[in-house]
Write a protein that holds these residues in place. Structure first.
Motif, mmCIF file in Angstrom:
data_model
loop_
_atom_site.group_PDB
_atom_site.id
_atom_site.type_symbol
_atom_site.label_atom_id
_atom_site.label_comp_id
_atom_site.label_asym_id
_atom_site.label_seq_id
_atom_site.Cartn_x
_atom_site.Cartn_y
_atom_site.Cartn_z
ATOM 1 N N UNK A 111 45.826 19.400 7.059
ATOM 2 C CA UNK A 111 45.092 20.486 6.406
ATOM 3 C C UNK A 111 45.774 20.961 5.124
ATOM 4 N N UNK A 112 47.120 21.075 5.132
ATOM 5 C CA UNK A 112 47.821 21.557 3.944
ATOM 6 C C UNK A 112 48.478 20.431 3.161
ATOM 7 N N UNK A 113 48.088 19.191 3.443
ATOM 8 C CA UNK A 113 48.711 18.044 2.784
ATOM 9 C C UNK A 113 48.139 17.771 1.410
ATOM 10 N N UNK A 114 49.016 17.411 0.459
ATOM 11 C CA UNK A 114 48.561 17.035 -0.881
ATOM 12 C C UNK A 114 48.456 15.518 -0.977
ATOM 13 N N UNK A 115 48.330 14.997 -2.193
ATOM 14 C CA UNK A 115 48.144 13.561 -2.349
ATOM 15 C C UNK A 115 49.376 12.772 -1.942
ATOM 16 N N UNK A 116 50.530 13.295 -2.243
ATOM 17 C CA UNK A 116 51.751 12.515 -2.016
ATOM 18 C C UNK A 116 52.170 12.463 -0.548
ATOM 19 N N UNK A 117 51.845 13.486 0.219
ATOM 20 C CA UNK A 117 52.244 13.547 1.629
ATOM 21 C C UNK A 117 53.719 13.178 1.798
ATOM 22 N N UNK A 118 54.568 13.870 1.053
ATOM 23 C CA UNK A 118 55.988 13.526 1.025
ATOM 24 C C UNK A 118 56.904 14.639 1.510
ATOM 25 N N UNK A 119 56.342 15.756 2.007
ATOM 26 C CA UNK A 119 57.221 16.793 2.535
ATOM 27 C C UNK A 119 57.757 16.351 3.898
ATOM 28 N N UNK A 120 58.720 17.089 4.421
ATOM 29 C CA UNK A 120 59.410 16.667 5.644
ATOM 30 C C UNK A 120 58.447 16.463 6.813
ATOM 31 N N UNK A 121 57.505 17.384 6.986
ATOM 32 C CA UNK A 121 56.577 17.248 8.110
ATOM 33 C C UNK A 121 55.632 16.066 7.923
ATOM 34 N N UNK A 122 55.218 15.814 6.677
ATOM 35 C CA UNK A 122 54.345 14.668 6.400
ATOM 36 C C UNK A 122 55.066 13.354 6.692
ATOM 37 N N UNK A 123 56.325 13.270 6.282
ATOM 38 C CA UNK A 123 57.106 12.056 6.523
ATOM 39 C C UNK A 123 57.342 11.854 8.016
ATOM 40 N N UNK A 124 57.546 12.951 8.738
ATOM 41 C CA UNK A 124 57.700 12.838 10.187
ATOM 42 C C UNK A 124 56.435 12.326 10.853
ATOM 43 N N UNK A 125 55.275 12.798 10.377
ATOM 44 C CA UNK A 125 54.004 12.313 10.910
ATOM 45 C C UNK A 125 53.825 10.834 10.608
ATOM 46 N N UNK A 126 54.134 10.428 9.367
ATOM 47 C CA UNK A 126 54.022 9.022 9.003
ATOM 48 C C UNK A 126 54.898 8.167 9.913
ATOM 49 N N UNK A 127 56.119 8.614 10.143
ATOM 50 C CA UNK A 127 57.036 7.869 11.014
ATOM 51 C C UNK A 127 56.453 7.719 12.416
ATOM 52 N N UNK A 128 55.888 8.790 12.951
ATOM 53 C CA UNK A 128 55.294 8.735 14.284
ATOM 54 C C UNK A 128 54.118 7.759 14.334
ATOM 55 N N UNK A 129 53.281 7.804 13.307
ATOM 56 C CA UNK A 129 52.125 6.917 13.255
ATOM 57 C C UNK A 129 52.557 5.455 13.189
ATOM 58 N N UNK A 130 53.543 5.169 12.345
ATOM 59 C CA UNK A 130 54.041 3.802 12.221
ATOM 60 C C UNK A 130 54.689 3.350 13.527
#
Length: 250
Positions: free
Chosen positions: A225-244
Motif C-alpha cells: 500500500x505504501x510502496x513506491x516504484x523502487x520498493x527498496x526500503x527495509x520492509x520492501x526488501x524483506x518482503x522480496x526476500x520472503x517471496x524469493x
C-alpha cells in the motif's frame, strides 16, 4: 561479496557485458535490472547477500549501456537488452532458473522465460513494466515530442531520478516487436508480482493486467500500500526476500 566472482563477457561484437555470479545450489536466481539501473542497485545487492547466506546460486548482470558494461545507452533497445541477458545467462548458468525482474527487467524477464521455458521454474516481477515503451513513453508524449522524435531520432525526457533520459525512435519501434500485453502470455511457471500502490512510474493496476494475460494458473499479486516504484526500503526488501525464498521451494 565473499564467494562472488565477477567478470566481463564479449557478446560477440566487441561490447563487453559485466556480470557477478555466486556458485551454489539451484535454481539459480537471475536478477534483471530496470531501465537505466544496474546490478549494484539495492534490490540486486540484497538478493545477492540473501543467496550467499543460504548457499544459493545467483547471477546478476548489466545490459549494454548500463552499469559496468560497454556500449552506449542510446544504442540499446528491448531486443538488444534481451539478447544481452540471454547471452550471459546461457554462458554462465546451467539447470533451472528463477528470474527476478525489476521494472523493465520484468519485461526482459518475460522475454527470457518465453525463450527458455524448459529452464525457468519461476518468475518474480518487481513493479514489472512490460510494454512500457509504448504505454508509458509513446502514449504520454505530446504531438510536438512525437514529431521531434520522428524527425530527429532522439529526444530527451525529464526524469525524476536525475538527468533527462534519451529516448530513441529505435527504442520505441523495437519495443513494438516485443509487446506482451495485447494477448495471452504462454508462461506456465509460478509467477509472483510485487507492486507498490504509490508507484508513480508504473501504475500498480498494470500488475492486474499482466496477471490476467499470463497463462500460468499459479500467479499471485502482492500489493504494497505504501510502496513506491523502487520498493527498496527495509520492509520492501524483506518482503522480496520472503517471496524469493518461497519461490525457490516451488
Amino acid at each position: 561479496m565473499s564467494g562472488e566472482t565477477a567478470g566481463r563477457m564479449d557478446r560477440g561484437d566487441g561490447v563487453a557485458l559485466a556480470w557477478r555470479r555466486l556458485e551454489g545450489n539451484g535454481p539459480t536466481i537471475v536478477f534483471l535490472p530496470g531501465f537505466r539501473s544496474d546490478m549494484e542497485g539495492s534490490k540486486a545487492v540484497h538478493l545477492a547477500a540473501f543467496a550467499a547466506a543460504r548457499g544459493q546460486a545467483m547471477l546478476r548482470l548489466d545490459y549494454s549501456g548500463h552499469g559496468a558494461s560497454d556500449g552506449r545507452f542510446e544504442d540499446g533497445t528491448i531486443g538488444v537488452w534481451t539478447a544481452d541477458a540471454l547471452h550471459v545467462v546461457d554462458q554462465l548458468t546451467e539447470g533451472p532458473l528463477l528470474l527476478v525482474g525489476s521494472s523493465m527487467g520484468g519485461w526482459i524477464g518475460l522475454n527470457l522465460a518465453l525463450a527458455r521455458p524448459d529452464r525457468v521454474v519461476g518468475f518474480v516481477g518487481i513493479a514489472a513494466a512490460p510494454d512500457f515503451t509504448e504505454t508509458l513513453i509513446w502514449a504520454t508524449m505530446d504531438r510536438h515530442e512525437r514529431t521531434r522524435l520522428m524527425a530527429e531520432g532522439t529526444i530527451f525526457l525529464a526524469s525524476a531520478y536525475g538527468d533527462p533520459v534519451p529516448i530513441t525512435l529505435a527504442l520505441i519501434e523495437d519495443g513494438r516487436k516485443h509487446l506482451r500485453l495485447a494477448g495471452p502470455i504462454p508462461l506456465l511457471c509460478p509467477v509472483r508480482l510485487l507492486h507498490g500502490q504509490k508507484d508513480s512510474e508504473v501504475p500498480w493496476r498494470s500488475a492486474l493486467t499482466l496477471a490476467d494475460r499470463l497463462d500460468s494458473p499459479d500467479t499471485q499479486i502482492l500489493l504494497i500500500k505504501d510502496g513506491d516504484h523502487r520498493l527498496s526500503c527495509e520492509s520492501d526488501l524483506g518482503l522480496l526476500e520472503d517471496v524469493v525464498a518461497r519461490a525457490l521451494k516451488v
